[in-house]
Design an enzyme around this catalytic site. Structure first.
Site, PDB file in Angstrom:
ATOM      1  N   ASP A  70       0.837  -1.200   0.000  1.00 40.53           N
ATOM      2  CA  ASP A  70       0.000   0.000   0.000  1.00 40.53           C
ATOM      3  C   ASP A  70       0.867   1.243   0.000  1.00 40.53           C
ATOM      4  OD1 ASP A  70      -2.589   1.411   2.172  1.00 40.53           O
ATOM      5  OD2 ASP A  70      -2.350   1.449  -0.014  1.00 40.53           O
ATOM      6  N   LYS A 113       2.999   3.372  -5.611  1.00 43.81           N
ATOM      7  CA  LYS A 113       2.470   2.359  -6.553  1.00 43.81           C
ATOM      8  C   LYS A 113       3.551   1.893  -7.536  1.00 43.81           C
ATOM      9  CE  LYS A 113      -0.734   3.425  -3.982  1.00 43.81           C
ATOM     10  NZ  LYS A 113      -0.758   2.696  -2.694  1.00 43.81           N
ATOM     11  N   ASP A 170      -3.222  -2.934  -2.560  1.00 47.39           N
ATOM     12  CA  ASP A 170      -4.258  -1.907  -2.621  1.00 47.39           C
ATOM     13  C   ASP A 170      -4.053  -1.065  -3.890  1.00 47.39           C
ATOM     14  OD1 ASP A 170      -5.222   1.031  -0.706  1.00 47.39           O
ATOM     15  OD2 ASP A 170      -6.446  -0.361  -1.862  1.00 47.39           O
ATOM     16  N   ASN A 171      -5.100  -0.416  -4.353  1.00 45.13           N
ATOM     17  CA  ASN A 171      -5.023   0.614  -5.402  1.00 45.13           C
ATOM     18  C   ASN A 171      -4.567   0.131  -6.764  1.00 45.13           C
ATOM     19  OD1 ASN A 171      -3.548   2.156  -2.697  1.00 45.13           O
ATOM     20  ND2 ASN A 171      -5.538   2.838  -3.431  1.00 45.13           N
ATOM     21  N   GLU A 192     -11.173   4.461  -1.455  1.00 39.76           N
ATOM     22  CA  GLU A 192     -11.657   4.749  -0.103  1.00 39.76           C
ATOM     23  C   GLU A 192     -12.522   6.010  -0.055  1.00 39.76           C
ATOM     24  OE1 GLU A 192      -8.546   3.928  -0.893  1.00 39.76           O
ATOM     25  OE2 GLU A 192      -7.116   5.431  -0.316  1.00 39.76           O
TER      26      GLU A 192
HETATM   27  O1  LIG Z   1       0.034   6.995  -2.599  1.00 44.07           O
HETATM   28  C1  LIG Z   1      -0.652   6.261  -1.926  1.00 44.07           C
HETATM   29  N1  LIG Z   1      -0.138   5.532  -0.928  1.00 44.07           N
HETATM   30  C2  LIG Z   1       1.278   5.622  -0.605  1.00 44.07           C
HETATM   31  C3  LIG Z   1       1.554   6.888   0.174  1.00 44.07           C
HETATM   32  O2  LIG Z   1       2.772   6.828   0.786  1.00 44.07           O
HETATM   33  C4  LIG Z   1      -2.141   6.192  -2.144  1.00 44.07           C
HETATM   34  C5  LIG Z   1      -2.738   7.187  -2.926  1.00 44.07           C
HETATM   35  C6  LIG Z   1      -4.123   7.181  -3.154  1.00 44.07           C
HETATM   36  C7  LIG Z   1      -4.761   8.225  -3.983  1.00 44.07           C
HETATM   37  C8  LIG Z   1      -4.285   9.549  -3.948  1.00 44.07           C
HETATM   38  C9  LIG Z   1      -4.888  10.524  -4.722  1.00 44.07           C
HETATM   39  C10 LIG Z   1      -5.981  10.199  -5.532  1.00 44.07           C
HETATM   40  F1  LIG Z   1      -6.584  11.157  -6.263  1.00 44.07           F
HETATM   41  C11 LIG Z   1      -6.451   8.909  -5.583  1.00 44.07           C
HETATM   42  C12 LIG Z   1      -5.850   7.919  -4.804  1.00 44.07           C
HETATM   43  C13 LIG Z   1      -4.933   6.188  -2.565  1.00 44.07           C
HETATM   44  C14 LIG Z   1      -4.328   5.195  -1.789  1.00 44.07           C
HETATM   45  O3  LIG Z   1      -5.089   4.215  -1.205  1.00 44.07           O
HETATM   46  C15 LIG Z   1      -2.946   5.183  -1.576  1.00 44.07           C
HETATM   47  O4  LIG Z   1      -2.423   4.159  -0.827  1.00 44.07           O
HETATM   48 MG   LIG Z   2      -3.878   2.610  -0.577  1.00 38.78          MG
END
Ligand SMILES: O=C(NCCO)c1cc(-c2ccc(F)cc2)cc(O)c1O
Ligand SMILES: [Mg+2]
Length: 214
Positions: free
Chosen positions: A141, A144, A169-170, A199
Protein backbone atom coordinates in the site's frame (compact mmCIF):
# COMPACT_ATOMS: atom_id res chain seq x y z
CA UNK A 1 -0.36 27.70 11.77
CA UNK A 2 -1.04 24.79 9.46
CA UNK A 3 -1.36 21.34 10.88
CA UNK A 4 -0.91 18.40 8.53
CA UNK A 5 -3.71 16.01 7.56
CA UNK A 6 -2.11 13.15 9.53
CA UNK A 7 -1.92 15.44 12.59
CA UNK A 8 -5.63 16.28 12.24
CA UNK A 9 -6.45 12.56 11.95
CA UNK A 10 -4.45 11.81 15.13
CA UNK A 11 -6.20 14.68 16.95
CA UNK A 12 -9.58 13.23 15.95
CA UNK A 13 -8.54 9.76 17.19
CA UNK A 14 -7.47 11.20 20.56
CA UNK A 15 -10.73 13.19 20.80
CA UNK A 16 -13.21 10.54 19.67
CA UNK A 17 -11.71 7.01 19.88
CA UNK A 18 -11.55 4.90 23.05
CA UNK A 19 -7.96 4.31 24.11
CA UNK A 20 -7.12 0.59 23.76
CA UNK A 21 -10.07 -0.08 21.44
CA UNK A 22 -8.70 -0.79 17.94
CA UNK A 23 -12.13 -0.91 16.30
CA UNK A 24 -13.08 2.51 17.68
CA UNK A 25 -9.84 3.94 16.20
CA UNK A 26 -10.65 2.41 12.79
CA UNK A 27 -14.27 3.66 12.91
CA UNK A 28 -13.21 7.15 14.06
CA UNK A 29 -10.77 7.52 11.16
CA UNK A 30 -13.34 6.24 8.66
CA UNK A 31 -15.98 8.69 9.93
CA UNK A 32 -13.54 11.62 9.83
CA UNK A 33 -12.18 10.80 6.35
CA UNK A 34 -15.64 10.17 4.91
CA UNK A 35 -17.31 13.29 6.35
CA UNK A 36 -14.56 15.83 7.12
CA UNK A 37 -11.54 15.34 4.90
CA UNK A 38 -10.54 12.54 2.55
CA UNK A 39 -7.32 10.66 3.33
CA UNK A 40 -5.58 7.70 1.71
CA UNK A 41 -6.40 4.99 4.27
CA UNK A 42 -7.44 1.66 2.73
CA UNK A 43 -10.83 2.52 4.21
CA UNK A 44 -13.90 0.57 5.33
CA UNK A 45 -14.95 -1.05 2.03
CA UNK A 46 -11.54 -2.36 0.92
CA UNK A 47 -10.68 -2.84 4.60
CA UNK A 48 -13.38 -5.48 4.86
CA UNK A 49 -11.79 -7.39 1.98
CA UNK A 50 -8.39 -7.12 3.68
CA UNK A 51 -9.92 -8.31 6.99
CA UNK A 52 -11.32 -11.45 5.32
CA UNK A 53 -7.94 -12.34 3.85
CA UNK A 54 -6.12 -11.74 7.18
CA UNK A 55 -8.67 -13.94 8.97
CA UNK A 56 -8.34 -16.66 6.30
CA UNK A 57 -4.52 -16.68 6.29
CA UNK A 58 -4.00 -16.16 10.08
CA UNK A 59 -0.44 -14.96 9.36
CA UNK A 60 2.27 -15.48 12.01
CA UNK A 61 4.56 -13.12 10.07
CA UNK A 62 3.02 -10.24 8.11
CA UNK A 63 4.56 -7.27 6.30
CA UNK A 64 2.82 -4.01 5.38
CA UNK A 65 4.53 -1.63 2.95
CA UNK A 66 3.13 1.87 3.46
CA UNK A 67 1.89 2.67 6.97
CA UNK A 68 0.59 6.24 6.42
CA UNK A 69 -1.37 7.05 9.63
CA UNK A 70 -1.51 3.46 10.85
CA UNK A 71 -5.17 2.80 9.96
CA UNK A 72 -4.55 -0.57 8.25
CA UNK A 73 -1.84 -1.53 10.76
CA UNK A 74 -4.42 -1.13 13.55
CA UNK A 75 -7.09 -2.91 11.49
CA UNK A 76 -4.78 -5.86 10.75
CA UNK A 77 -3.26 -6.07 14.25
CA UNK A 78 -6.72 -6.37 15.82
CA UNK A 79 -7.22 -9.61 13.81
CA UNK A 80 -3.79 -11.25 14.26
CA UNK A 81 -3.42 -14.53 16.19
CA UNK A 82 -1.50 -14.37 19.52
CA UNK A 83 2.32 -14.26 19.14
CA UNK A 84 2.08 -13.09 15.52
CA UNK A 85 3.69 -9.85 14.35
CA UNK A 86 2.96 -7.19 11.78
CA UNK A 87 6.03 -5.35 10.50
CA UNK A 88 4.93 -2.11 8.86
CA UNK A 89 7.31 0.04 6.85
CA UNK A 90 6.96 3.79 6.22
CA UNK A 91 9.34 6.03 4.25
CA UNK A 92 7.81 9.37 5.31
CA UNK A 93 8.92 10.40 8.84
CA UNK A 94 5.89 12.66 9.38
CA UNK A 95 3.53 9.76 8.60
CA UNK A 96 5.60 7.36 10.76
CA UNK A 97 5.50 9.70 13.77
CA UNK A 98 1.69 9.95 13.58
CA UNK A 99 1.25 6.22 12.94
CA UNK A 100 3.22 5.33 16.09
CA UNK A 101 0.78 7.38 18.15
CA UNK A 102 -2.31 5.98 16.43
CA UNK A 103 -1.00 2.42 16.93
CA UNK A 104 -0.30 3.17 20.61
CA UNK A 105 -3.73 4.75 21.15
CA UNK A 106 -5.35 1.62 19.70
CA UNK A 107 -3.36 -0.52 22.14
CA UNK A 108 -1.83 -2.78 19.47
CA UNK A 109 1.81 -1.71 19.84
CA UNK A 110 2.71 -5.23 21.11
CA UNK A 111 1.71 -6.72 17.74
CA UNK A 112 3.13 -4.05 15.45
CA UNK A 113 6.74 -3.16 14.62
CA UNK A 114 6.98 0.09 12.67
CA UNK A 115 10.21 0.61 10.71
CA UNK A 116 11.09 3.87 8.99
CA UNK A 117 12.98 4.18 5.74
CA UNK A 118 13.05 3.16 2.08
CA UNK A 119 11.63 -0.32 1.39
CA UNK A 120 14.43 -1.02 -1.09
CA UNK A 121 17.00 -0.58 1.69
CA UNK A 122 15.08 -2.50 4.35
CA UNK A 123 13.84 -5.56 2.42
CA UNK A 124 17.34 -7.08 1.97
CA UNK A 125 17.99 -6.69 5.73
CA UNK A 126 14.73 -8.09 7.11
CA UNK A 127 15.65 -11.76 7.50
CA UNK A 128 18.66 -10.92 9.64
CA UNK A 129 17.13 -7.97 11.50
CA UNK A 130 13.97 -9.84 12.49
CA UNK A 131 15.05 -13.50 12.53
CA UNK A 132 12.52 -14.22 9.80
CA UNK A 133 12.39 -17.06 7.29
CA UNK A 134 9.52 -15.69 5.17
CA UNK A 135 6.27 -13.69 5.28
CA UNK A 136 2.92 -15.47 5.24
CA UNK A 137 1.13 -12.32 4.07
CA UNK A 138 2.30 -8.99 2.57
CA UNK A 139 0.04 -5.92 2.18
CA UNK A 140 1.32 -3.53 -0.49
CA UNK A 141 0.00 0.00 0.00
CA UNK A 142 3.02 2.25 -0.54
CA UNK A 143 4.21 4.10 -3.66
CA UNK A 144 2.47 2.36 -6.55
CA UNK A 145 5.60 2.34 -8.73
CA UNK A 146 7.42 0.45 -5.98
CA UNK A 147 4.99 -2.51 -5.89
CA UNK A 148 6.75 -4.40 -8.71
CA UNK A 149 10.41 -3.73 -7.85
CA UNK A 150 9.77 -4.50 -4.18
CA UNK A 151 7.94 -7.73 -5.06
CA UNK A 152 10.89 -8.85 -7.20
CA UNK A 153 13.25 -7.88 -4.37
CA UNK A 154 11.22 -9.92 -1.84
CA UNK A 155 11.43 -12.91 -4.21
CA UNK A 156 15.20 -12.48 -4.61
CA UNK A 157 15.71 -12.10 -0.83
CA UNK A 158 13.81 -15.33 -0.17
CA UNK A 159 11.12 -13.55 1.84
CA UNK A 160 8.32 -15.37 -0.03
CA UNK A 161 7.64 -19.11 0.33
CA UNK A 162 5.25 -21.38 -1.55
CA UNK A 163 1.82 -20.14 -0.45
CA UNK A 164 2.87 -16.64 0.66
CA UNK A 165 0.11 -14.20 -0.23
CA UNK A 166 0.50 -10.67 -1.61
CA UNK A 167 -2.44 -8.27 -1.17
CA UNK A 168 -2.12 -5.03 -3.14
CA UNK A 169 -4.26 -1.91 -2.62
CA UNK A 170 -5.02 0.61 -5.40
CA UNK A 171 -4.37 -1.61 -8.38
CA UNK A 172 -6.89 0.52 -10.37
CA UNK A 173 -6.69 3.95 -8.66
CA UNK A 174 -4.01 5.35 -8.64
CA UNK A 175 -3.10 2.05 -10.33
CA UNK A 176 -0.10 -0.28 -10.46
CA UNK A 177 -0.23 -1.48 -14.09
CA UNK A 178 3.26 -3.02 -14.25
CA UNK A 179 2.65 -4.91 -10.98
CA UNK A 180 -0.75 -6.19 -12.20
CA UNK A 181 0.72 -7.35 -15.51
CA UNK A 182 3.49 -9.17 -13.63
CA UNK A 183 1.43 -11.08 -11.05
CA UNK A 184 -1.35 -11.85 -13.55
CA UNK A 185 1.08 -13.00 -16.28
CA UNK A 186 3.61 -14.89 -14.19
CA UNK A 187 3.29 -18.69 -13.82
CA UNK A 188 4.71 -18.19 -10.29
CA UNK A 189 1.54 -16.41 -9.08
CA UNK A 190 -2.16 -17.24 -8.89
CA UNK A 191 -3.91 -13.86 -8.90
CA UNK A 192 -7.47 -12.73 -8.11
CA UNK A 193 -9.04 -9.26 -8.35
CA UNK A 194 -11.50 -8.02 -5.70
CA UNK A 195 -13.54 -5.17 -7.22
CA UNK A 196 -14.23 -2.27 -4.85
CA UNK A 197 -13.97 1.52 -4.70
CA UNK A 198 -11.35 4.11 -3.84
CA UNK A 199 -11.66 4.75 -0.10
CA UNK A 200 -14.63 6.98 0.83
CA UNK A 201 -15.58 7.53 -2.85
CA UNK A 202 -17.57 5.94 -5.70
CA UNK A 203 -14.47 5.79 -7.94
CA UNK A 204 -13.59 2.25 -9.00
CA UNK A 205 -10.58 0.69 -7.32
CA UNK A 206 -9.72 -2.82 -6.22
CA UNK A 207 -7.47 -5.18 -4.33
CA UNK A 208 -5.36 -7.85 -6.05
CA UNK A 209 -4.66 -11.03 -4.06
CA UNK A 210 -1.75 -13.05 -5.44
CA UNK A 211 -0.53 -16.40 -4.11
CA UNK A 212 3.20 -17.06 -4.66
CA UNK A 213 3.60 -20.59 -6.03
CA UNK A 214 7.38 -20.80 -5.46
O1 LIG B 1 0.03 6.99 -2.60
C1 LIG B 1 -0.65 6.26 -1.93
N1 LIG B 1 -0.14 5.53 -0.93
C2 LIG B 1 1.28 5.62 -0.61
C3 LIG B 1 1.55 6.89 0.17
O2 LIG B 1 2.77 6.83 0.79
C4 LIG B 1 -2.14 6.19 -2.14
C5 LIG B 1 -2.74 7.19 -2.93
C6 LIG B 1 -4.12 7.18 -3.15
C7 LIG B 1 -4.76 8.23 -3.98
C8 LIG B 1 -4.29 9.55 -3.95
C9 LIG B 1 -4.89 10.52 -4.72
C10 LIG B 1 -5.98 10.20 -5.53
F1 LIG B 1 -6.58 11.16 -6.26
C11 LIG B 1 -6.45 8.91 -5.58
C12 LIG B 1 -5.85 7.92 -4.80
C13 LIG B 1 -4.93 6.19 -2.57
C14 LIG B 1 -4.33 5.20 -1.79
O3 LIG B 1 -5.09 4.21 -1.20
C15 LIG B 1 -2.95 5.18 -1.58
O4 LIG B 1 -2.42 4.16 -0.83
MG1 LIG C 1 -3.88 2.61 -0.58
Amino acid sequence: YGSTRPERILAEVKRKATRGDARSVVDTIDQYCRHQEWAMNVGDEKGTILDSIVCEVKPMAMLELGTYCGYSAVRIASLLPPNSRLITMEFNPVFAAIARQVIAWAGVEDKVVLIEGPSGDWIPKMKKEFGLTSFDLVFLDHWKDCYLPDTKLMEECGLLRTGSILVADNVICPGAPDYLEYVRGSPRYESKYFRSHLEYTRVEDGIEKSVFLG
